[in-house]
Design a protein around this motif. Structure first.
Motif, mmCIF file in Angstrom:
data_model
loop_
_atom_site.group_PDB
_atom_site.id
_atom_site.type_symbol
_atom_site.label_atom_id
_atom_site.label_comp_id
_atom_site.label_asym_id
_atom_site.label_seq_id
_atom_site.Cartn_x
_atom_site.Cartn_y
_atom_site.Cartn_z
ATOM 1 N N GLY A 18 35.720 45.053 46.970
ATOM 2 C CA GLY A 18 36.380 44.351 45.856
ATOM 3 C C GLY A 18 35.829 42.946 45.753
ATOM 4 O O GLY A 18 35.385 42.361 46.756
ATOM 5 N N GLY A 19 35.874 42.404 44.543
ATOM 6 C CA GLY A 19 35.275 41.098 44.289
ATOM 7 C C GLY A 19 35.849 39.983 45.145
ATOM 8 O O GLY A 19 35.111 39.091 45.593
ATOM 9 N N GLY A 21 37.127 40.096 48.187
ATOM 10 C CA GLY A 21 36.612 40.177 49.563
ATOM 11 C C GLY A 21 35.141 39.781 49.630
ATOM 12 O O GLY A 21 34.703 39.128 50.585
ATOM 13 N N TYR A 98 44.103 35.816 47.599
ATOM 14 C CA TYR A 98 45.206 36.627 47.104
ATOM 15 C C TYR A 98 46.527 36.066 47.631
ATOM 16 O O TYR A 98 46.693 35.847 48.828
ATOM 17 C CB TYR A 98 45.101 38.114 47.486
ATOM 18 C CG TYR A 98 44.590 38.947 46.321
ATOM 19 C CD1 TYR A 98 43.254 39.298 46.234
ATOM 20 C CD2 TYR A 98 45.448 39.318 45.297
ATOM 21 C CE1 TYR A 98 42.772 40.027 45.159
ATOM 22 C CE2 TYR A 98 44.969 40.043 44.213
ATOM 23 C CZ TYR A 98 43.636 40.389 44.146
ATOM 24 O OH TYR A 98 43.167 41.086 43.069
ATOM 25 N N HIS A 126 42.811 35.560 42.571
ATOM 26 C CA HIS A 126 41.639 36.290 42.057
ATOM 27 C C HIS A 126 41.922 37.106 40.811
ATOM 28 O O HIS A 126 40.993 37.570 40.160
ATOM 29 C CB HIS A 126 41.065 37.198 43.142
ATOM 30 C CG HIS A 126 40.254 36.439 44.140
ATOM 31 N ND1 HIS A 126 38.902 36.204 43.981
ATOM 32 C CD2 HIS A 126 40.607 35.844 45.301
ATOM 33 C CE1 HIS A 126 38.456 35.504 45.010
ATOM 34 N NE2 HIS A 126 39.475 35.265 45.828
ATOM 35 N N ASN A 210 35.088 49.145 41.283
ATOM 36 C CA ASN A 210 35.932 50.021 42.108
ATOM 37 C C ASN A 210 36.552 51.148 41.278
ATOM 38 O O ASN A 210 37.329 51.945 41.806
ATOM 39 C CB ASN A 210 37.026 49.199 42.795
ATOM 40 C CG ASN A 210 37.793 48.346 41.791
ATOM 41 O OD1 ASN A 210 37.852 48.670 40.615
ATOM 42 N ND2 ASN A 210 38.370 47.252 42.261
ATOM 43 N N SER A 284 41.079 43.984 31.527
ATOM 44 C CA SER A 284 41.542 42.725 32.120
ATOM 45 C C SER A 284 40.574 42.367 33.243
ATOM 46 O O SER A 284 40.183 43.235 34.020
ATOM 47 C CB SER A 284 42.962 42.945 32.660
ATOM 48 O OG SER A 284 43.229 42.066 33.711
ATOM 49 N N CYS A 288 34.904 38.829 36.803
ATOM 50 C CA CYS A 288 33.945 39.954 36.843
ATOM 51 C C CYS A 288 32.675 39.563 37.595
ATOM 52 O O CYS A 288 31.637 39.243 37.012
ATOM 53 C CB CYS A 288 33.612 40.519 35.464
ATOM 54 S SG CYS A 288 32.943 42.195 35.634
ATOM 55 N N LEU A 289 32.817 39.616 38.906
ATOM 56 C CA LEU A 289 31.720 39.240 39.795
ATOM 57 C C LEU A 289 30.480 40.111 39.574
ATOM 58 O O LEU A 289 29.347 39.635 39.712
ATOM 59 C CB LEU A 289 32.206 39.363 41.253
ATOM 60 C CG LEU A 289 31.422 38.652 42.320
ATOM 61 C CD1 LEU A 289 31.295 37.163 42.047
ATOM 62 C CD2 LEU A 289 32.069 38.866 43.700
HETATM 63 O O1 GMT Z 1 38.220 43.852 40.015
HETATM 64 C C1 GMT Z 1 38.954 44.347 40.850
HETATM 65 O O2 GMT Z 1 39.701 45.262 40.595
HETATM 66 C C2 GMT Z 1 38.917 43.833 42.240
HETATM 67 C C3 GMT Z 1 39.507 42.477 42.315
HETATM 68 C C4 GMT Z 1 39.586 42.049 43.757
HETATM 69 O O3 GMT Z 1 40.656 41.732 44.133
HETATM 70 O O4 GMT Z 1 38.639 42.055 44.506
HETATM 71 O O5 GMT Z 1 38.737 41.598 41.509
HETATM 72 C C5 GMT Z 1 39.319 40.394 41.079
HETATM 73 O O6 GMT Z 1 38.672 39.344 41.781
HETATM 74 C C6 GMT Z 1 37.259 39.238 41.508
HETATM 75 C C7 GMT Z 1 36.695 38.103 42.367
HETATM 76 O O7 GMT Z 1 37.262 36.886 42.032
HETATM 77 C C8 GMT Z 1 37.030 38.984 40.006
HETATM 78 O O8 GMT Z 1 35.644 38.910 39.759
HETATM 79 C C9 GMT Z 1 37.647 40.130 39.203
HETATM 80 O O9 GMT Z 1 37.520 39.832 37.840
HETATM 81 C C10 GMT Z 1 39.118 40.289 39.565
HETATM 82 N N1 GMT Z 1 39.648 41.489 38.929
HETATM 83 C C11 GMT Z 1 40.571 41.445 37.966
HETATM 84 O O10 GMT Z 1 41.017 40.406 37.507
HETATM 85 C C12 GMT Z 1 41.019 42.771 37.435
#
Ligand code: GMT
Length: 384
Positions: A18-19, A21, A98, A126, A210, A284, A288-289
């Motif tokens: 996930g982005g 992490g 988080y 995040h 993911n 949403s 978007c890494l």
């Molecule tokens: O995109 C995801 O579902 C994973 C999530 C995460 O918790 O790792 O991504 C969030 O954090 C990323 C890093 O900062 C962002 O690039 C993603 O946009 C963000 N996802 C959402 O807001 C849905």
């Protein structure tokens, strides 16, 4: 001016794909390379954290399964481990990625420690902790409390700052620190990767995620199914989740020979360098890494204009943005780039330049360092 001493920083993030992490791991690696001591505290080793590096440590949180609890609890063992590592290593800062449950655990850990030994708590939001959990009556007040008690709060985009203020009625200042990405060298040549993927002259469209609900894989498939001519492209999906629920859509849309799936890829650089254009159809997205990862390889994206994406991509320059839900608009945007390789290349160059200019480690990591120094100085400390 006297040199500032290196800091001791605890980082907690979700270790799974996930982005957040990925970002937290990259930040830890960069901080350690800059001379700070970095302690990761989590239930698992973050998947992109190197096995061994100077000044980089990992402390696992062990969770015992008691029949007494209907639902296993992670927050309390995490807070106990945070307090233990803070005390044993004299942490200056606990930087949690988080709010839930990490910021809550950090606030609790801090209150377990004696005065003078309490680390500052920096919370980075995040996305879904605000946009999803912030709306949940069972979590919202706990998140608001953790944010109010943090020494500093950051979001990865202006969009997420505004949403956090709106949904969680946050009154305190929030620092926006965008995400960063510094690419590793690919392990294989571009041509070798394209051969592996069975690509000839087709345009390689890349999607990496993911595959969770907000990514709207249904819309992604609808959009590529409308691209003409269909033989002009292949869609490569780097999946960090289960693709099985979408197989019916692939069959229904006749996309069987247009899609190449790769599951849980470690060498993402190999695939990003081989790609021509990214495709991201989220409903949403705080940042978007994956779009930024692609930009670093000169690969512009076609994406939905949601959340923080317009802060990453300049529409018409470093990518093309389309209103959310517009499958036809996404298809036309892809076709316009497939039909015009010179424009695609120019956009790729602009994307790479923008990524390097605004979202590199060199630009972003010093902002976190300055923030740590600031919160330490605010209550006297860390500078000793
Ligand atoms: O995109 C995801 O579902 C994973 C999530 C995460 O918790 O790792 O991504 C969030 O954090 C990323 C890093 O900062 C962002 O690039 C993603 O946009 C963000 N996802 C959402 O807001 C849905």
């Amino acid at each position: 001016m006297a040199a500032q001493r290196p800091l001791k920083i605890g980082i907690t993030c979700y270790p799974s794909v996930g982005g957040s992490g990925i970002l937290a791991s990259a930040l830890g690696v960069e901080l350690a390379e800059r001379g700070h001591e970095v302690h990761f505290i989590s239930y698992g080793r973050p998947f992109r954290l190197p096995a061994k590096a100077p000044r980089l440590f990992f402390h696992p949180v062990v969770i015992n399964d008691y029949g007494l609890f209907k639902y296993p609890d992670y927050t309390l063992p995490l807070s106990v481990k945070m307090a233990e590592v803070s005390r044993d290593y004299g942490l200056d800062v606990l930087h949690v990625h988080y709010a839930v449950p990490h910021a809550t655990a950090a606030i609790l850990a801090r209150s377990m420690l004696p005065a003078g030994k309490k680390p500052r708590v920096v919370t980075t939001l995040h996305g879904t902790d605000t946009t999803l959990l912030g709306r949940d009556a069972g979590y919202g007040p706990a998140i608001s409390h953790a944010l109010a008690q943090s020494d500093a709060v950051t979001t990865v985009s202006e969009f997420l700052r505004r949403e956090t203020e709106r949904l969680l009625s946050v009154k305190r200042p929030i620092d926006v620190i965008h995400n960063f990405f510094d690419p590793k060298k690919p392990t294989r040549a571009r041509a070798a990767v394209r051969r592996e993927l069975g690509l000839g002259k087709e345009t390689m469209i890349l999607h990496a995620s993911n595959l969770r609900a907000p990514k709207r894989i249904d819309l992604l498939l609808e959009a590529v199914a409308r691209v003409r001519p269909a033989e002009a492209f292949k869609l490569v999906i780097l999946a960090g989740g289960d693709f099985a629920p979408f197989e019916d859509d692939v069959r229904r849309l006749g996309l069987g020979d247009r899609i190449v799936l790769r599951q849980n890829v470690a060498e993402i650089e190999d695939y990003f360098q081989a790609a021509d254009v990214g495709l991201f159809t989220s409903e949403s997205e705080s940042f978007c890494l994956s779009i930024l990862e692609a930009m670093n390889f000169g690969c512009p994206s076609v994406a939905t204009a949601v959340g923080g994406i317009p802060e990453v991509v300049e529409n018409g320059k470093s990518g093309l943005l389309v209103p959310f839900g517009d499958a036809d608009g996404l298809a036309r945007a892809l076709e316009s780039l497939i039909a015009n390789p010179a424009r695609l290349r120019a956009m790729g160059q602009a994307a790479r330049q923008r990524a390097r200019a605004l979202f590199s480690a060199a630009k972003i990591v010093p902002r976190y360092e300055a923030l740590y120094r600031r919160v330490c100085a605010e209550r006297g400390g860390c500078e000793g």
